[in-house]
Design an enzyme around this catalytic site. Sequence first.
Site, mmCIF file in Angstrom:
data_model
loop_
_atom_site.group_PDB
_atom_site.id
_atom_site.type_symbol
_atom_site.label_atom_id
_atom_site.label_comp_id
_atom_site.label_asym_id
_atom_site.label_seq_id
_atom_site.Cartn_x
_atom_site.Cartn_y
_atom_site.Cartn_z
ATOM 1 N N GLY A 60 41.131 44.549 38.048
ATOM 2 C CA GLY A 60 42.250 45.416 38.402
ATOM 3 C C GLY A 60 42.098 46.777 37.750
ATOM 4 N N CYS A 61 43.198 47.303 37.281
ATOM 5 C CA CYS A 61 43.221 48.623 36.647
ATOM 6 C C CYS A 61 42.201 48.714 35.522
ATOM 7 C CB CYS A 61 44.608 48.891 36.096
ATOM 8 S SG CYS A 61 44.740 50.323 35.019
#
Length: 238
Positions: A60-61
Amino acid sequence: MALRDTIRPVLGAALGLGLAAALLLPRLPAFAEEAPRRLPEAVTPAAEQPGSHVAVFAGGCFWGVQGVFQHVRGVSNAVSGYAGGTRAQADYRSVSGGGTGHAEAVAVTYDPAAIRYDELLRIFFSVALDPTQVDRQGPDAGRQYRSALFPQDAEQARVARAYIAQLDAAKAYARPVATRIESGAAFFPAEGYHQDFMALHPDHPYIAANDAPKLEALKQLFPERTAPQPVLVKSPPA
């Protein structure tokens, strides 16, 4: 479009105007379903040669993944970037479209005399992400936010497959691990304003809501592995 993408296309401008402008952005909720937990050690430890090694993780991020690994003892560098696509499309604007094949990723430089690849995997799965989510992480959805490992050699690939199989066999999560193993992908560093983002902007609303809890989980679940100060970005790995 992911909720996170409503923030990031304007981040460059916001940072140019001053961090205060970015801090006016609304706080976003976290949507991870699996809580952090101290997972068991790998039954298949990595057999690595002495010296510096690089491992690439996508969860993800990249702000949060980088922030976690920057606080792990034995890590000497952690660089946010892109893996899975081509050099020509390794930029934030292109990757945000979701069609480049890239995932937001972090290249971690480490010394196996201090921490092995399987031990990095254990920390990654324990606190850096919810590995059961498919093509999303927290509030961010899209293939660019997939959970993936990018082994740099056959030994990393072997250990990664074995650890995922171990977690699934033990039913460590309510659902199977969705993390993909993608060998042979090149890594390209991200733009400068993405580097050290958690360390430089700990009060940013996105960091406070979604990524700071990962660092707190590292400190609580792996105190023996936690460095008190982050290792800031040096030169990108070759």
